[in-house]
Design a protein around this motif. Structure first.
Motif, short mmCIF file in Angstrom:
data_model
loop_
_atom_site.label_atom_id
_atom_site.label_comp_id
_atom_site.label_asym_id
_atom_site.label_seq_id
_atom_site.Cartn_x
_atom_site.Cartn_y
_atom_site.Cartn_z
N TYR A 1 -104.44 -15.22 -2.90
CA TYR A 1 -104.78 -14.11 -3.79
C TYR A 1 -105.79 -14.54 -4.84
CZ TYR A 1 -104.33 -11.09 -7.87
OH TYR A 1 -104.61 -10.29 -8.95
N VAL B 1 -103.13 -9.68 -1.51
CA VAL B 1 -104.33 -10.06 -0.76
C VAL B 1 -105.01 -8.82 -0.18
CG1 VAL B 1 -105.09 -11.17 1.38
CG2 VAL B 1 -103.70 -12.44 -0.26
N ALA C 1 -99.18 -9.03 -7.18
CA ALA C 1 -99.14 -10.46 -7.48
C ALA C 1 -98.07 -10.76 -8.51
CB ALA C 1 -100.51 -10.92 -7.98
N TRP D 1 -97.38 -11.34 -2.13
CA TRP D 1 -98.72 -11.90 -1.95
C TRP D 1 -99.51 -11.24 -0.83
CZ3 TRP D 1 -99.76 -13.90 -6.25
CH2 TRP D 1 -98.82 -14.64 -6.97
#
Length: 219
Positions: A197, A132, A123, A128
């Motif tokens: 996220y 995730v 992050a 991203w």
């Protein structure tokens, strides 16, 4: 004095066909000349005309009056609908394949905290999709470490979310959405972002603070 030889065929009743047949043969040969067919429709034009004629008959059979451009538009509409149906039928197995992919890889088992640290690092770098991926893995691994879920290699994100939802029913819907996000992002259907996220991070914290439902606990 008349030449009886010239009148003999008429007198005997035999028709004179030699000159007539010769003229007919000459006309047939003349019609084979390409110059007489210069303006004939091409093979593709004849095929297209036949297709339109069949469409006119088909649409007419169901009470739809067509002509010219209307027939073409209806034909294109039918093609679009058929293409959409094929896409749906052929696309479904790919979506199913994504949903059956294992949540965890075949590498050495990692802890929930290791996944959380990896997600935070991704992050921070703006990666991203990777954030995730690791954040959902952290969530599920945390439930395994708390023995709320059995450690089961090959479990998919959807399966893990469904099992966790039975143990933590107040989070069942959010867990289902998290699994969908994981599948869509990790397998390339959607682009991940900071919001995706953050939603998983918040869910991980909420799940960690939750107490399991005894009725839904795994045995």
């Amino acid at each position: 004095m008349p030449n009886w030889g010239e009148w003999a065929p008429l007198a005997t009743g035999v028709p004179v066909t030699e000159e007539r047949d010769a003229a007919r043969d000459a006309a047939r040969i003349e019609r084979l000349d390409p110059a007489y067919h210069h303006h004939d429709p091409s093979l593709m034009q004849r095929i297209w005309d036949w297709v339109l004629e069949q469409l006119d008959k088909a649409f007419g059979a169901v009470g739809i009056a067509t002509h010219g451009i209307t027939t073409v538009m209806l034909f294109l509409l039918v093609l679009v609908v058929l293409a959409a149906l094929l896409w749906w039928r052929l696309g479904a197995p790919r979506r199913a394949a994504r949903s059956t992919a294992a949540l965890f890889g075949t590498d050495r088992p990692t802890t929930a905290d290791e996944h959380r640290a990896a997600a935070a690092a991704h992050a921070a770098a703006g990666a991203w999709a990777e954030a995730v991926r690791d954040q959902l893995r952290a969530l599920i691994r945390g439930l395994e470490e708390r023995t709320l879920l059995d450690v089961r290699p090959g479990r998919t994100a959807d399966e893990a979310a469904a099992e966790a939802g039975r143990v933590l029913p107040e989070h069942a819907e959010a867990l289902h959405r998290a699994a969908r996000t994981f599948d869509d992002v990790v397998y390339g259907e959607h682009t991940a972002d900071a919001a995706a996220y953050q939603a998983l991070l918040d869910l991980d914290r909420a799940v960690t603070a939750s107490r399991p439902s005894l009725a839904g606990s795994t045995t």
